[in-house]
Design a protein around this motif. Structure first.
Motif, PDB file in Angstrom:
ATOM      1  N   UNK A 137      -1.974   9.000 -13.408  1.00 22.71           N
ATOM      2  CA  UNK A 137      -2.526   7.466 -13.513  1.00 22.71           C
ATOM      3  C   UNK A 137      -1.232   6.920 -13.138  1.00 22.71           C
ATOM      4  N   UNK A 138      -1.294   5.739 -12.491  1.00 26.84           N
ATOM      5  CA  UNK A 138      -0.206   4.736 -12.108  1.00 26.84           C
ATOM      6  C   UNK A 138      -0.567   3.534 -12.838  1.00 26.84           C
ATOM      7  N   UNK A 139      -0.155   2.860 -13.882  1.00 29.33           N
ATOM      8  CA  UNK A 139      -0.617   1.869 -14.416  1.00 29.33           C
ATOM      9  C   UNK A 139      -1.938   1.921 -15.053  1.00 29.33           C
ATOM     10  N   UNK A 140      -2.947   1.091 -14.313  1.00 29.01           N
ATOM     11  CA  UNK A 140      -4.188   1.520 -14.946  1.00 29.01           C
ATOM     12  C   UNK A 140      -5.197   2.278 -14.046  1.00 29.01           C
ATOM     13  N   UNK A 141      -4.621   2.560 -12.809  1.00 33.73           N
ATOM     14  CA  UNK A 141      -5.588   3.304 -11.797  1.00 33.73           C
ATOM     15  C   UNK A 141      -5.061   4.780 -11.464  1.00 33.73           C
ATOM     16  N   UNK A 142      -5.954   5.347 -11.068  1.00 29.69           N
ATOM     17  CA  UNK A 142      -5.600   6.823 -10.701  1.00 29.69           C
ATOM     18  C   UNK A 142      -4.585   6.867  -9.469  1.00 29.69           C
ATOM     19  N   UNK A 143      -3.862   7.926  -9.223  1.00 30.95           N
ATOM     20  CA  UNK A 143      -2.656   7.929  -8.257  1.00 30.95           C
ATOM     21  C   UNK A 143      -3.369   7.950  -6.864  1.00 30.95           C
ATOM     22  N   UNK A 144      -4.584   8.369  -6.795  1.00 30.93           N
ATOM     23  CA  UNK A 144      -5.344   8.208  -5.288  1.00 30.93           C
ATOM     24  C   UNK A 144      -5.433   6.986  -5.226  1.00 30.93           C
ATOM     25  N   UNK A 145      -6.049   6.186  -6.084  1.00 33.73           N
ATOM     26  CA  UNK A 145      -6.370   4.561  -6.005  1.00 33.73           C
ATOM     27  C   UNK A 145      -5.137   3.913  -5.604  1.00 33.73           C
ATOM     28  N   UNK A 146      -4.128   4.305  -6.347  1.00 38.28           N
ATOM     29  CA  UNK A 146      -2.767   3.518  -6.139  1.00 38.28           C
ATOM     30  C   UNK A 146      -2.253   3.607  -4.667  1.00 38.28           C
ATOM     31  N   UNK A 147      -2.526   4.859  -4.208  1.00 36.97           N
ATOM     32  CA  UNK A 147      -1.554   4.924  -2.796  1.00 36.97           C
ATOM     33  C   UNK A 147      -2.831   4.231  -1.759  1.00 36.97           C
ATOM     34  N   UNK A 148      -4.084   4.070  -2.138  1.00 38.27           N
ATOM     35  CA  UNK A 148      -5.035   3.249  -1.218  1.00 38.27           C
ATOM     36  C   UNK A 148      -4.597   1.847  -1.347  1.00 38.27           C
ATOM     37  N   UNK A 149      -4.170   1.286  -2.526  1.00 43.83           N
ATOM     38  CA  UNK A 149      -3.780   0.070  -2.705  1.00 43.83           C
ATOM     39  C   UNK A 149      -2.633  -0.577  -2.041  1.00 43.83           C
ATOM     40  N   UNK A 150      -1.548   0.589  -2.215  1.00 45.78           N
ATOM     41  CA  UNK A 150      -0.423   0.560  -1.398  1.00 45.78           C
ATOM     42  C   UNK A 150      -0.658   0.395   0.144  1.00 45.78           C
ATOM     43  N   UNK A 151      -1.183   1.124   0.661  1.00 43.71           N
ATOM     44  CA  UNK A 151      -1.628   1.210   2.152  1.00 43.71           C
ATOM     45  C   UNK A 151      -2.202  -0.008   2.456  1.00 43.71           C
ATOM     46  N   UNK A 152      -3.271  -0.603   1.732  1.00 43.46           N
ATOM     47  CA  UNK A 152      -3.966  -1.739   2.133  1.00 43.46           C
ATOM     48  C   UNK A 152      -2.911  -2.941   2.093  1.00 43.46           C
ATOM     49  N   UNK A 153      -1.942  -3.022   0.911  1.00 42.42           N
ATOM     50  CA  UNK A 153      -0.954  -4.062   0.873  1.00 42.42           C
ATOM     51  C   UNK A 153      -0.064  -4.182   1.844  1.00 42.42           C
TER      52      UNK A 153
END
Length: 313
Positions: free
Chosen positions: A3-19
């Motif tokens: 978990x990174x912050x309040x999200x799972x690592x997979x979701x975190x990487x999705x957010x990074x890609x979109x950001x």
């Protein structure tokens, strides 16, 4: 699951890609606005003649009108224009944000610097970010990482003398900090100087109670109830603290020597180093004699020869 912050690592990487895509879009917009402002008002050489139009319009006026028409502040438009001028299109690096370009524009050789991104120890990749760019041009970073940056950040926080004193006292309770501090010649000199001044202040404190103590001793006849004068109590506590401090100083030296001397096995020293050690040991022996005399006789006067020796004269 990580978990990174309040999200799972997979979701975190999705957010990074979109950001990252959003950063690219934002950077493209900033470049476009800067290029537009630069086309409206090219940056001329310093000292060049700025032609004023028939309506008396100046560069500031043109940029102000443009800023109003696109809904931005004039300062923002001027910044976009300046960065666009510093980075011709052929030197802009894809995948590097406009913000990093803006910071690196202050480097001596920005085109060369941006071509060599630093290693990000967290990710293991060579890449640019805001702090890395600031570090490259010698600016203060938002998040201190190196020892120098952390020292600078702490120094800014202890500008106030009261805060600095509290922090210094707390840090000097850490054994390793004390040993490192005492290796610094200036710090060691200041500590020694402060000790002499404190000793003089303590002597003045003792003298203030001499008359009170003498009167108490003379007035204590037989049959009179014993009276513990507050000054006497305070003096007793003061003496006890001095004794404890003295023992602590001696034990600290012994502990330090016990820790350090065994590490000297097999080491060879230069003639100069032998001389330095001999000089320090001479001071230690003289100081030990001074302590012994003070404890045995109560006389704490520092004769001129010893004072000169301890001052290194």
């Amino acid at each position: 699951m990580a978990v990174i912050g309040n999200v799972a690592a997979s979701r975190y990487h999705e957010l990074v890609a979109s950001s990252l895509r959003q950063v690219e879009v934002e950077s493209a917009a900033q470049w476009a606005l800067g290029d537009a402002a630069l086309e409206i008002e090219p940056i001329r050489e310093w000292g060049g003649h700025l032609r004023i139009g028939e309506g008396g319009q100046r560069v500031e006026d043109s940029l102000k009108y443009f800023a109003e028409d696109v809904g931005l502040s004039a300062a923002t438009v001027r910044t976009y224009r300046w960065v666009a001028a510093k980075w011709p299109a052929e030197h802009r690096v894809a995948g590097v944000s406009w913000e990093v370009h803006k910071i690196l524009a202050s480097a001596d050789e920005p085109f060369e610097v941006i071509a060599h991104p630093p290693l990000n120890e967290r990710t293991g990749r060579y890449s640019w970010d805001g702090d890395a760019a600031k570090r490259a041009v010698g600016w203060k970073t938002s998040t201190p990482v190196t020892v120098e940056e952390k020292v600078e950040a702490v120094t800014e926080l202890v500008q106030d003398e009261a805060v600095a004193c509290r922090v210094a006292v707390d840090l000097l309770k850490r054994r390793e900090v004390v040993f490192v501090a005492m290796r610094d010649g200036d710090a060691r000199y200041m500590v020694n100087e402060a000790q002499f001044e404190q000793a003089e202040a303590d002597d003045e404190f003792d003298e203030e109670f001499q008359d009170v103590l003498a009167a108490d001793e003379l007035g204590g006849g037989e049959g009179q109830e014993r009276f513990d004068d507050p000054a006497t109590v305070v003096r007793h506590w003061h003496r006890q603290m001095e004794f404890v401090d003295l023992i602590a100083v001696c034990q600290g030296f012994i502990a330090g020597a016990t820790r350090l001397v065994p590490k000297l096995r097999g080491q060879e020293f230069t003639e100069r180093q032998h001389g330095q050690v001999g000089s320090v040991l001479e001071k230690l022996r003289a100081t030990a004699d001074w302590i012994e005399t003070a404890v045995a006789t109560g006389q704490t006067d520092l004769d001129e020869a010893l004072a000169a020796l301890l001052r290194g004269e």
